[in-house]
Design a protein around this motif. Sequence first.
Motif, PDB file in Angstrom:
ATOM      1  N   PRO A   8      -4.216  -2.612   1.673  1.00 36.67           N
ATOM      2  CA  PRO A   8      -2.989  -1.937   2.123  1.00 36.67           C
ATOM      3  C   PRO A   8      -2.816  -2.120   3.625  1.00 36.67           C
ATOM      4  O   PRO A   8      -3.765  -2.433   4.346  1.00 36.67           O
ATOM      5  CB  PRO A   8      -3.248  -0.472   1.756  1.00 36.67           C
ATOM      6  N   SER A  14      -2.033   4.759  -0.996  1.00 34.66           N
ATOM      7  CA  SER A  14      -3.194   3.908  -1.244  1.00 34.66           C
ATOM      8  C   SER A  14      -4.453   4.760  -1.163  1.00 34.66           C
ATOM      9  O   SER A  14      -4.612   5.567  -0.253  1.00 34.66           O
ATOM     10  CB  SER A  14      -3.259   2.758  -0.236  1.00 34.66           C
ATOM     11  N   GLY A  23       0.781  -1.228   0.000  1.00 31.01           N
ATOM     12  CA  GLY A  23       0.000   0.000   0.000  1.00 31.01           C
ATOM     13  C   GLY A  23       0.811   1.275   0.000  1.00 31.01           C
ATOM     14  O   GLY A  23       0.239   2.371   0.090  1.00 31.01           O
ATOM     15  N   THR A  27      -8.334   4.218  -0.837  1.00 34.69           N
ATOM     16  CA  THR A  27      -9.401   3.259  -0.588  1.00 34.69           C
ATOM     17  C   THR A  27     -10.739   3.977  -0.674  1.00 34.69           C
ATOM     18  O   THR A  27     -10.947   5.013  -0.040  1.00 34.69           O
ATOM     19  CB  THR A  27      -9.253   2.604   0.797  1.00 34.69           C
ATOM     20  N   SER A  76     -11.211   3.439  -5.957  1.00 35.44           N
ATOM     21  CA  SER A  76     -10.095   2.930  -5.182  1.00 35.44           C
ATOM     22  C   SER A  76      -8.962   2.478  -6.104  1.00 35.44           C
ATOM     23  O   SER A  76      -9.198   2.077  -7.248  1.00 35.44           O
ATOM     24  CB  SER A  76     -10.573   1.745  -4.336  1.00 35.44           C
ATOM     25  N   ASN A  77      -7.708   2.528  -5.620  1.00 35.58           N
ATOM     26  CA  ASN A  77      -6.599   1.964  -6.400  1.00 35.58           C
ATOM     27  C   ASN A  77      -6.161   0.615  -5.845  1.00 35.58           C
ATOM     28  O   ASN A  77      -5.114   0.087  -6.234  1.00 35.58           O
ATOM     29  CB  ASN A  77      -5.423   2.944  -6.478  1.00 35.58           C
ATOM     30  N   VAL A  78      -6.944   0.071  -4.922  1.00 35.75           N
ATOM     31  CA  VAL A  78      -6.714  -1.272  -4.381  1.00 35.75           C
ATOM     32  C   VAL A  78      -8.049  -2.012  -4.361  1.00 35.75           C
ATOM     33  O   VAL A  78      -9.119  -1.384  -4.359  1.00 35.75           O
ATOM     34  CB  VAL A  78      -6.110  -1.216  -2.960  1.00 35.75           C
TER      35      VAL A  78
END
Length: 355
Positions: free
Chosen positions: A250, A174, A170, A176, A213-215
Amino acid sequence: MLRPILMAVLFVYGLGFQNVHSQKKTLSLLPFPAVYYTPETQWAYGAALTATFRFPKDSVNARPSQATVGVVFTQLKQSLYYLPFQIFLKNAQYYFYGELGFYKYNYYYYGIGQVTIPRETYGVDFPRIKINALKKILPHLYVGLRYQYEDYKITQTEPNGDFDKAKVPGIPRSITSGVGLGLLYDTRDVIFFPSKGTLLDIAFFHNAPIWGSNVSFERLTADLSAYRKAGGKMILVGNLLGSFTRGDAPFNMLSEVGGSKRMRGYYQGRFRDDNLLLAQTELRFNIFRRWGGVLFASSAVLGNQKDLLRFNDPKFTYGTGIRFTANRRDHLNIRLDYALGKDGGNFYFTIGEAF
């Protein structure tokens, strides 16, 4: 990750202020300098304004709504700008609660799971949005939607540490953003200091690029607290928390123990992993007039996506504390706790109960 300490008071202007027509009063404003202490911040200072209110069409005994706006700076050069809120509409037919905030923080990092490292410091900036919108469908039972957002940007690392070497999931940033469902069952007699009843809060979140989100990961949590009178002016309280994560979360979104609410005695995030099962108990008792005391203990086990929970590796803490009732009508307490874990002891000075 951060579950911020909202406020603790060295001196409250209008402490527990009540209008002489208190039965008709719908709003209490408490402006005060905010002063508190936790292991994560050391001494913190700032200003806050708390509004406790009931809407004009609500009944006299309707549950109070509350919102706090504050700015806090800490001995460790952290800064917090926050607005937590809980709002009951139409005599608690609708319940909205959450948090808006921006935080410039630094933490200690100890590793993930059973892989522990020497304490490592990192800095982070992040805005946070949490919104829960619930509707009562049965007596004491609410269901609804939840949303959470956090942009966690690492700003400072130690040379040659795990953060600097990109070994922590993460980092360096990160984002979220998750949408979820929620169920809330609440039979507590009062909000801030219940003497009887049960509170069950179940939440499921789906974090994915479709929500910004990137996760990508999912989390299921269930938080159960029960309150019972134990004779005289004593109250016995129990809290059971389960938190289970699946996917590529993350590090700051993993299940964790520590802090002023979940297993006092350990630094927040001292232990973290995908999964957590935590149990806490507390005996609360009156000492004299507005003064009270508590005895508490807690235990927890963690696990990952391969080993659900490691029951052979439990964590324990215990401690004691004193209370002063700042707002007599709603029994809002200032608390001072001292808790012990295997790393030693920690003090906590803030407002409101741990659970």
